[in-house]
Design a protein around this motif. Structure first.
Motif, PDB file in Angstrom:
ATOM      1  N   GLY A 279      50.259  39.659  38.345  1.00  0.00           N
ATOM      2  CA  GLY A 279      49.501  38.449  38.832  1.00  0.00           C
ATOM      3  C   GLY A 279      47.849  38.537  38.999  1.00  0.00           C
ATOM      4  N   PRO A 280      47.219  37.669  39.382  1.00  0.00           N
ATOM      5  CA  PRO A 280      45.583  37.771  39.222  1.00  0.00           C
ATOM      6  C   PRO A 280      45.228  38.405  40.451  1.00  0.00           C
ATOM      7  CG  PRO A 280      46.327  35.634  39.808  1.00  0.00           C
ATOM      8  CD  PRO A 280      47.529  36.291  39.620  1.00  0.00           C
ATOM      9  N   GLU A 281      44.184  39.171  40.312  1.00  0.00           N
ATOM     10  CA  GLU A 281      43.475  39.905  41.503  1.00  0.00           C
ATOM     11  C   GLU A 281      42.939  38.874  42.456  1.00  0.00           C
ATOM     12  OE1 GLU A 281      43.437  42.733  42.487  1.00  0.00           O
ATOM     13  OE2 GLU A 281      43.758  44.080  40.332  1.00  0.00           O
ATOM     14  N   PRO A 282      42.623  38.877  43.750  1.00  0.00           N
ATOM     15  CA  PRO A 282      42.204  38.003  44.483  1.00  0.00           C
ATOM     16  C   PRO A 282      40.831  37.361  44.124  1.00  0.00           C
ATOM     17  CG  PRO A 282      43.430  39.537  46.098  1.00  0.00           C
ATOM     18  CD  PRO A 282      43.164  40.070  44.234  1.00  0.00           C
TER      19      PRO A 282
ATOM     20  N   ARG B 265      35.699  32.758  35.132  1.00  0.00           N
ATOM     21  CA  ARG B 265      37.053  32.531  35.477  1.00  0.00           C
ATOM     22  C   ARG B 265      37.895  33.352  34.366  1.00  0.00           C
ATOM     23  NH1 ARG B 265      39.268  28.237  35.951  1.00  0.00           N
ATOM     24  NH2 ARG B 265      41.360  28.327  34.838  1.00  0.00           N
ATOM     25  N   TRP B 266      39.111  33.575  34.714  1.00  0.00           N
ATOM     26  CA  TRP B 266      39.886  34.310  33.972  1.00  0.00           C
ATOM     27  C   TRP B 266      40.442  33.349  32.782  1.00  0.00           C
ATOM     28  CZ3 TRP B 266      41.112  38.963  32.833  1.00  0.00           C
ATOM     29  CH2 TRP B 266      42.240  39.371  32.193  1.00  0.00           C
ATOM     30  N   LEU B 267      40.143  34.067  31.614  1.00  0.00           N
ATOM     31  CA  LEU B 267      40.547  33.171  30.433  1.00  0.00           C
ATOM     32  C   LEU B 267      42.043  33.346  29.907  1.00  0.00           C
ATOM     33  CD1 LEU B 267      37.125  34.010  28.299  1.00  0.00           C
ATOM     34  CD2 LEU B 267      37.719  32.053  29.643  1.00  0.00           C
ATOM     35  N   GLY B 268      42.632  32.081  29.495  1.00  0.00           N
ATOM     36  CA  GLY B 268      43.961  32.204  28.877  1.00  0.00           C
ATOM     37  C   GLY B 268      45.085  31.968  30.090  1.00  0.00           C
ATOM     38  N   GLY B 269      44.617  32.025  31.133  1.00  0.00           N
ATOM     39  CA  GLY B 269      45.868  31.486  32.222  1.00  0.00           C
ATOM     40  C   GLY B 269      47.000  32.705  32.433  1.00  0.00           C
ATOM     41  N   ASP B 270      48.151  32.194  32.451  1.00  0.00           N
ATOM     42  CA  ASP B 270      49.359  32.878  32.791  1.00  0.00           C
ATOM     43  C   ASP B 270      49.735  34.060  31.713  1.00  0.00           C
ATOM     44  OD1 ASP B 270      49.734  31.639  35.272  1.00  0.00           O
ATOM     45  OD2 ASP B 270      51.128  30.151  34.366  1.00  0.00           O
TER      46      ASP B 270
END
Length: 340
Positions: free
Chosen positions: A156-159, A78-83
């Motif tokens: 924003g995040p990648e899909p 998962r992506w760490l750190g969020g927004d």
């Protein structure tokens, strides 16, 4: 599902993390070698060489500021750190990407200007001019990177959930003008300028070589040297544009079509390919220049003492382009190249 959770399999996440780690290590080592050699001969550096060093700085900056977070996120599924980290990662990635393409564009223009009259003793491009151009490159990239934060465009995040960039799918309406402007000014136009300049250099070298044969002038070595410089410069430019072209096409598809039709695994590949662009420049120098390869092999690292590394003092002209000629037969050529 949380938008920062990976949509890939755990095995693919681990593989992506390992790939990025290898890219980061190779990029840091390779670009550091270019910068170290530049520092060792800074007093004799030519104006075009400074642009090559500037390009190495952008690649090194991307590898250091981006890839560790991407590797950790991939291994965490998962992506760490969020927004917060997503905004940071998108901004930094866009910043270094724009800086790289504009650096390649300016480098192509400078080399074209230099190629117009290679035998002239007058300097075509001054070091002061190139320094101003380098500052302009960084400022231009910073302005574009700040636009999404100021409301024109969006990060924003990648899909697939393991990276952040421009939020292509969310800019179909309010950010459409940003996308068109960005692609036009930071990809399409620079690409045409780059290939136009190198095509012009090729024509100049062809006619110069032909003229030297007809007039029996002793300038073929200058042509040969710049032909080798041209090959390296073209490969560097093609490598960067080629790495980012698939990502650009997938991104444009997300703007004009439904991005959900592209599987996450397919979207991952262009992203990973684009990130590998930071490795190619020093690799191209090493593969296509015996001089650079020789200097790398002479580089001696010292873990103790004040000197961290030492490069031989035999580095000659054009070593950032990593091309040198046989000095026994090219004293006249070296003298004539002082202005280029």
């Amino acid at each position: 599902m949380d938008m920062y959770t990976s949509t890939l399999s755990p095995a693919l996440d681990i593989g992506a993390g390992c790939y990025l780690l290898i890219v980061a290590v190779l990029s840091i080592i390779g670009n550091l070698l270019v910068i170290i050699m530049a520092i060792k001969k800074s007093s004799r550096m030519k104006p075009p060489e400074l642009l090559s060093v500037n390009l190495a700085v952008t690649d090194l900056g991307a590898a250091v500021t981006m890839y560790p977070l991407a590797v950790a996120s991939a291994w965490s599924h998962r992506w760490l750190g969020g927004d917060t980290t997503c905004l940071y990662y998108g901004l930094v990635g866009f910043f270094f990407g724009v800086a790289s393409i504009m650096n390649l564009t300016i480098l192509a223009i400078v080399r074209f200007v230099v190629s117009l009259n290679l035998t002239s003793p007058r300097e075509k491009i001054s070091m002061k001019t190139v320094k101003i151009l380098c500052m302009w490159i960084w400022l231009y990239a910073l302005i574009w990177a700040m636009f999404p934060i100021l409301g024109w465009g969006r990060y924003g995040p990648e899909p697939f959930g393991l990276s952040c960039s421009l939020a292509w799918g969310q800019m179909k309406t309010e950010g459409f003008s940003f996308v068109i402007s960005m692609f036009t000014l930071n990809l399409v136009t620079p690409s045409f300028i780059i290939f136009g300049c190198y095509f012009g250099i090729t024509i100049n070298l062809f006619y110069m070589d032909k003229k030297s044969i007809n007039n029996s002038k002793r300038i073929p070595n200058i042509v040969k040297l710049h032909q080798r410089l041209l090959v390296i410069a073209v490969l560097v430019s093609v490598g960067f544009i080629g790495c980012w072209a698939p990502y650009g096409m997938v991104s444009m598809w997300s703007i004009f079509r439904d991005s959900s039709t592209i599987p996450p695994e397919v979207r991952l590949l262009p992203c990973m390919f684009a990130k590998s662009s930071t490795v190619y420049n020093p690799l191209i120098y090493y593969l296509f220049s015996q001089h650079f390869k020789r200097e790398v092999r002479k580089l001696r690292w010292h873990c103790l003492g004040s000197n961290t590394c030492r490069v031989s003092n035999s580095i000659n002209e054009n070593n950032i382009y990593m091309v040198s000629m046989d000095m026994k037969h090219n004293t006249e050529v070296t003298t004539k190249l002082q202005s280029s």
